[in-house]
Scaffold this motif. Structure first.
Motif, short mmCIF file in Angstrom:
data_model
loop_
_atom_site.label_atom_id
_atom_site.label_comp_id
_atom_site.label_asym_id
_atom_site.label_seq_id
_atom_site.Cartn_x
_atom_site.Cartn_y
_atom_site.Cartn_z
N ALA A 171 -7.65 24.55 -49.52
CA ALA A 171 -7.31 24.39 -48.11
C ALA A 171 -6.77 22.99 -47.85
O ALA A 171 -5.78 22.80 -47.13
CB ALA A 171 -8.53 24.65 -47.24
N LEU A 172 -7.39 22.00 -48.46
CA LEU A 172 -6.95 20.62 -48.26
C LEU A 172 -5.57 20.39 -48.86
O LEU A 172 -4.74 19.69 -48.29
CB LEU A 172 -7.95 19.66 -48.91
CG LEU A 172 -9.09 19.22 -48.01
CD1 LEU A 172 -10.20 18.63 -48.84
CD2 LEU A 172 -8.61 18.21 -46.98
N GLU A 173 -5.32 21.00 -49.99
CA GLU A 173 -4.03 20.82 -50.65
C GLU A 173 -2.91 21.37 -49.78
O GLU A 173 -1.84 20.78 -49.69
CB GLU A 173 -4.04 21.47 -52.03
CG GLU A 173 -4.19 20.42 -53.11
CD GLU A 173 -4.42 20.97 -54.49
OE1 GLU A 173 -4.64 20.15 -55.37
OE2 GLU A 173 -4.39 22.19 -54.67
N LYS A 174 -3.19 22.48 -49.12
CA LYS A 174 -2.18 23.08 -48.24
C LYS A 174 -1.89 22.15 -47.07
O LYS A 174 -0.76 21.97 -46.66
CB LYS A 174 -2.67 24.44 -47.73
CG LYS A 174 -2.31 25.58 -48.68
CD LYS A 174 -2.87 26.90 -48.21
CE LYS A 174 -3.20 27.78 -49.41
NZ LYS A 174 -4.41 28.56 -49.22
N LYS A 175 -2.95 21.52 -46.54
CA LYS A 175 -2.81 20.64 -45.39
C LYS A 175 -2.06 19.35 -45.74
O LYS A 175 -1.36 18.79 -44.93
CB LYS A 175 -4.21 20.26 -44.86
CG LYS A 175 -4.61 21.02 -43.60
CD LYS A 175 -5.83 20.36 -43.01
CE LYS A 175 -6.94 21.38 -42.84
NZ LYS A 175 -8.23 20.76 -42.56
N SER A 176 -2.27 18.86 -46.95
CA SER A 176 -1.73 17.54 -47.28
C SER A 176 -0.68 17.62 -48.39
O SER A 176 -0.66 16.83 -49.29
CB SER A 176 -2.88 16.62 -47.72
OG SER A 176 -3.58 17.22 -48.79
N THR A 179 1.26 14.59 -49.95
CA THR A 179 0.50 13.48 -50.54
C THR A 179 -0.35 13.93 -51.72
O THR A 179 -1.36 13.33 -52.03
CB THR A 179 -0.42 12.84 -49.49
OG1 THR A 179 -1.34 13.84 -49.04
CG2 THR A 179 0.35 12.28 -48.32
N ILE A 180 0.04 15.03 -52.38
CA ILE A 180 -0.85 15.55 -53.42
C ILE A 180 -0.64 14.94 -54.80
O ILE A 180 -1.20 15.41 -55.77
CB ILE A 180 -0.79 17.10 -53.52
CG1 ILE A 180 0.63 17.56 -53.80
CG2 ILE A 180 -1.41 17.75 -52.30
CD1 ILE A 180 0.72 19.03 -54.20
N LYS A 181 0.17 13.91 -54.89
CA LYS A 181 0.40 13.30 -56.21
C LYS A 181 -0.92 12.79 -56.77
O LYS A 181 -1.67 12.08 -56.12
CB LYS A 181 1.38 12.14 -56.08
CG LYS A 181 2.82 12.60 -56.09
CD LYS A 181 3.74 11.39 -56.23
CE LYS A 181 5.16 11.73 -56.53
NZ LYS A 181 5.77 12.82 -55.84
N LYS A 182 -1.17 13.16 -58.03
CA LYS A 182 -2.42 12.73 -58.69
C LYS A 182 -2.13 11.54 -59.59
O LYS A 182 -1.02 11.40 -60.11
CB LYS A 182 -2.99 13.89 -59.52
CG LYS A 182 -3.44 15.07 -58.67
CD LYS A 182 -3.88 16.20 -59.55
CE LYS A 182 -4.19 17.43 -58.70
NZ LYS A 182 -4.41 18.62 -59.53
N ASP A 193 -7.58 12.69 -57.44
CA ASP A 193 -6.96 13.83 -56.78
C ASP A 193 -7.12 13.61 -55.28
O ASP A 193 -8.24 13.60 -54.75
CB ASP A 193 -7.69 15.10 -57.23
CG ASP A 193 -7.05 16.35 -56.64
OD1 ASP A 193 -6.26 16.22 -55.68
OD2 ASP A 193 -7.36 17.44 -57.14
N PRO A 194 -6.00 13.44 -54.55
CA PRO A 194 -6.10 13.16 -53.10
C PRO A 194 -6.86 14.26 -52.35
O PRO A 194 -7.47 13.98 -51.32
CB PRO A 194 -4.64 13.12 -52.65
CG PRO A 194 -3.85 12.88 -53.88
CD PRO A 194 -4.61 13.49 -55.02
N ALA A 205 -11.56 12.58 -48.64
CA ALA A 205 -10.64 13.60 -49.13
C ALA A 205 -9.40 13.61 -48.25
O ALA A 205 -9.49 13.41 -47.04
CB ALA A 205 -11.32 14.96 -49.10
N GLY A 206 -8.24 13.82 -48.88
CA GLY A 206 -6.99 13.85 -48.12
C GLY A 206 -6.27 12.51 -48.12
O GLY A 206 -5.21 12.37 -47.52
N THR A 207 -6.85 11.47 -48.78
CA THR A 207 -6.22 10.15 -48.82
C THR A 207 -5.21 10.09 -49.97
O THR A 207 -5.58 10.34 -51.12
CB THR A 207 -7.28 9.05 -49.03
OG1 THR A 207 -8.29 9.19 -48.03
CG2 THR A 207 -6.66 7.65 -48.94
N ALA A 208 -3.96 9.79 -49.65
CA ALA A 208 -2.94 9.64 -50.69
C ALA A 208 -3.26 8.41 -51.53
O ALA A 208 -3.84 7.44 -51.02
CB ALA A 208 -1.56 9.49 -50.05
#
Ligand code: FE
Length: 233
Positions: A171-176, A179-182, A193-194, A205-208
């Protein structure tokens, strides 16, 4: 062979230390176990390339410190990911020396043991040292010992689905999405993992990765943020 079967074996996490030629060293071990009760003996397995292995062979003694559940990641980084060839690990850690001259890490430890080597078994890449216990001390009966399973899950910020800290990664990956670059730690292989962040290090969580403060360090081994490398998702 199903590799996941290996993850069902339970281990603790320890610092095994020794000294020789006036130098002290130690490393993080998960293979420490009691093999006999009379006399009380422990076995440890140590990679032949490990600096401490040579010291144990030479001195014939080693100590085992049982790490506490809340051990700071700095100690894990120092004893787990740095070599005694380049760093004096005992310079910055609280420890004692036994009358036999064996160094014992007491910082972030719940108990310790000192052993005298009774047998060395060549196990290929590793040496198995069997040692009779000379002394033992409980440092804090109220602290819980660290387990390898806890370290793998909690210290990497990955919690089981039914834990209160579980993060719905999908769910978080869809939202962000943007900014999902690891990013990967070049020393220990930890992946930032952002979608998970680093909750223990104050990064939600969700921080680039680019938005993490510059003084942030690898939660496993303490490497600086600027040494991390981008990985393909
Ligand atoms: Fe690291």
């Amino acid at each position: 062979m199903n590799i996941e079967a290996f993850y069902t074996i339970s281990y603790g996490l320890f610092i095994v230390s020794s000294a020789a030629d006036g130098k002290k060293n130690g490393y993080i071990a998960n293979t420490v176990f009691q093999v006999t009760a009379t006399p009380p003996q422990f076995a440890i397995c140590c990679n032949k390339d490990n600096h401490t292995a040579g010291m144990i062979k030479k001195s014939g003694t080693f100590s085992v410190s049982v790490l506490e559940k809340d051990v700071p990641t700095g100690i894990m980084g120092l004893f787990g990911f740095k070599s005694g060839n380049t760093v004096n690990k005992f310079e910055s850690v609280t420890h004692i020396n036994t009358p036999n001259g064996t160094p014992v890490v007491t910082e972030s430890s719940v108990a310790w043991f000192e052993c005298r080597v009774s047998q060395v078994i060549d196990a290929g890449t590793h040496l198995m040292f069997i040692g009779e216990i000379l002394d033992a001390e409980l440092l804090d009966k109220n602290k819980e010992p660290l387990t390898y399973a806890y370290y793998r899950e909690a210290k990497r910020g990955i919690a089981p689905k039914n834990a209160p800290t579980y993060i719905d990664k999908d769910a978080l990956e869809k939202k962000s999405k943007p900014t999902i670059k690891k990013f990967k730690c070049p020393v220990c292989g930890y992946i930032y993992d952002p979608a998970i962040g680093d909750p223990d290090g104050g990064i939600p969580a969700g921080t680039a990765f680019k938005d993490i403060p510059d003084d942030w360090q690898c939660p496993i081994c303490g490497v600086n943020k600027n040494e991390f490398v981008e990985v393909d998702n």
